[in-house]
Design an enzyme around this catalytic site. Structure first.
Site, mmCIF file in Angstrom:
data_model
loop_
_atom_site.group_PDB
_atom_site.id
_atom_site.type_symbol
_atom_site.label_atom_id
_atom_site.label_comp_id
_atom_site.label_asym_id
_atom_site.label_seq_id
_atom_site.Cartn_x
_atom_site.Cartn_y
_atom_site.Cartn_z
ATOM 1 C CG ASP A 84 -3.386 -19.739 -0.875
ATOM 2 O OD1 ASP A 84 -2.732 -19.660 0.011
ATOM 3 O OD2 ASP A 84 -3.236 -20.398 -2.004
ATOM 4 C CE LYS B 13 0.053 -17.440 -2.951
ATOM 5 N NZ LYS B 13 -0.654 -18.503 -2.856
ATOM 6 C CE1 TYR C 58 -3.214 -2.823 0.111
ATOM 7 C CE2 TYR C 58 -3.931 -1.973 2.246
ATOM 8 C CZ TYR C 58 -4.134 -2.979 1.087
ATOM 9 O OH TYR C 58 -4.964 -3.940 1.216
ATOM 10 C CG ASP D 261 -7.377 -3.904 3.701
ATOM 11 O OD1 ASP D 261 -8.549 -3.843 4.556
ATOM 12 O OD2 ASP D 261 -7.140 -3.135 2.775
ATOM 13 C CG ASP E 193 -12.769 -5.717 6.308
ATOM 14 O OD1 ASP E 193 -12.457 -5.321 7.478
ATOM 15 O OD2 ASP E 193 -13.033 -5.091 5.345
#
Ligand code: NAD
Length: 357
Positions: free
Chosen positions: A224, A192, A141, A248, A252
């Protein structure tokens, strides 16, 4: 640093829910002789109205000096047409970057009394208590270079840079290991590493840190798989640590396992453990001023503040136990109301927590 707490009520339901949390904080301050002092300042739309800026210099100054900050929420339709730089949300982002709040802590706790609020089966989520530690100021980000460029072929290409330095990984890792020490002593680092070099380094640093926290059991999981495991068997997790983007998304996802946004707290910390604590929800302009907002996410955020920034575990636990007790009594604000519950207002819920204390 003094033991001062800055209250930033903000906009919409912010002042209503922070008022209830303030009463609860005053009560534990007295009961446990915490020696806290409280101050209040403007942020977001309220600050724009009063001082034409979402983050007045006086607010930032008070925030820098405070040991911890409790924020309600910012924003609302009244300010939606302002240019980006003047929007209420800029007040929040300004605080996060000025105070270097790099560690975002998002618990997903499902109180057994509210198990039917989740979209998952009660037996899968009942008693769920996960803490997601998300890196907040680095990763893809913020990485440079970034942008949209024109290739020689005439085609446009969007690009971002995913990068973490060792020190950035180490400092978020330490926050997560320490949080695990205070909880169930299990830490799952999500990466990952089968595809992204950044996260190969991430995994290496987490392994290095492991030696400093021998009482914490460290495991690794690809993002994943973590996304799947969170809906399949979420109770296997205690603390999860991950980078900005994965965090992020996963935080959620984890939050929604609980099904009730009015119950979820969050914390953003810097390396001095100074922190900003806030409910996960926004300013709920649709119900602002009606006295029906759920103040519990803010009250539980205040408990987190006592635990993580002020090292007052006993007071934190007392608040959490009081919240659990009022739920046991069947008291419900409209957002968590279910059959057999007793509907209460924002103030009544706050008062009930006070009595339970
Ligand atoms: P929201 O979280 O404010 O509201 C979503 C829904 O949840 C609404 O129906 C609302 O009534 C309900 N809700 C939220 N909190 C509740 C509570 N404590 N008790 C009962 N019901 C509750 O999200 P939104 O509607 O997308 O955003 C409204 C405003 O809040 C926007 O201006 C947005 O930018 C801002 N916002 C601020 C923050 C923050 O300050 N950290 C976070 C998210 C959104």
């Amino acid at each position: 640093m003094s033991r001062s707490v800055l209250l930033l009520p903000g906009d919409g339901i912010g002042p209503e829910i922070v008022a209830e949390a303030e009463k609860v904080l005053n009560k534990v301050n007295e009961k446990f002789s915490l020696g806290l002092s409280f101050d209040t300042a403007l942020v977001g739309g309220a600050a724009i109205d009063a001082e034409d800026t979402p983050l007045p210099a006086d607010t930032l100054d008070k925030a820098r000096k405070a040991e911890a900050i409790l924020l309600g929420a910012v924003g609302g339709p009244k300010w939606d047409s302002l240019p980006m730089a003047k929007r209420p949300e800029k007040g929040l982002l300004g605080l996060r970057s000025s105070l270097e709040l790099f560690a975002n802590l998002r618990p997903a706790i499902l109180y057994p009394q509210l198990a039917s609020a989740s979209s998952l089966k009660p037996e899968v989520v009942s008693g769920l208590d996960i803490l997601i530690v998300r890196e907040l100021t680095g990763g893809i980000y913020f990485g440079q270079p970034r942008g949209v460029r024109l290739l020689e072929s005439g085609e446009r290409q969007g690009y971002n840079t995913y990068q973490y330095t060792e020190s950035e990984i180490r400092r978020i890792g330490r926050v997560a290991f320490e949080a695990a020490q205070q909880r169930g002593k299990k830490l799952c680092s999500v990466d990952k590493a089968n595809v992204l070099e950044v996260t190969v380094l991430w995994r290496e640093i987490m392994e290095e840190l492991k030696g400093e926290y021998p009482d914490v059991e460290l495991s690794h999981m690809y993002v994943d798989n973590a996304a799947m495991q969170l809906v399949k068997a979420p109770k296997q997790f205690d603390v999860i640590v991950t980078g900005n983007m994965f965090g992020d998304i996963l935080s959620d996802e984890a939050a929604m396992l609980t099904g009730s946004i009015g119950m979820l707290p969050s914390a953003s910390l810097n390396s001095e453990k100074q922190g900003m604590y806030e409910p996960c929800h926004g300013s709920a302009p649709d119900i602002a001023g009606q006295g029906i907002a759920n103040p519990l996410a803010t009250i539980i955020s205040a408990a987190m503040m006592l635990r993580y920034s002020l090292n007052e575990d006993e007071a934190a636990e007392a608040i959490e136990a009081a919240v659990s007790k009022v739920l046991d009594q069947g008291l419900r604000t409209a957002d968590i109301m279910s059959e057999g519950g007793k509907k209460v207002s924002t103030r009544e819920m706050g008062e009930a927590v006070l009595s339970a204390l």
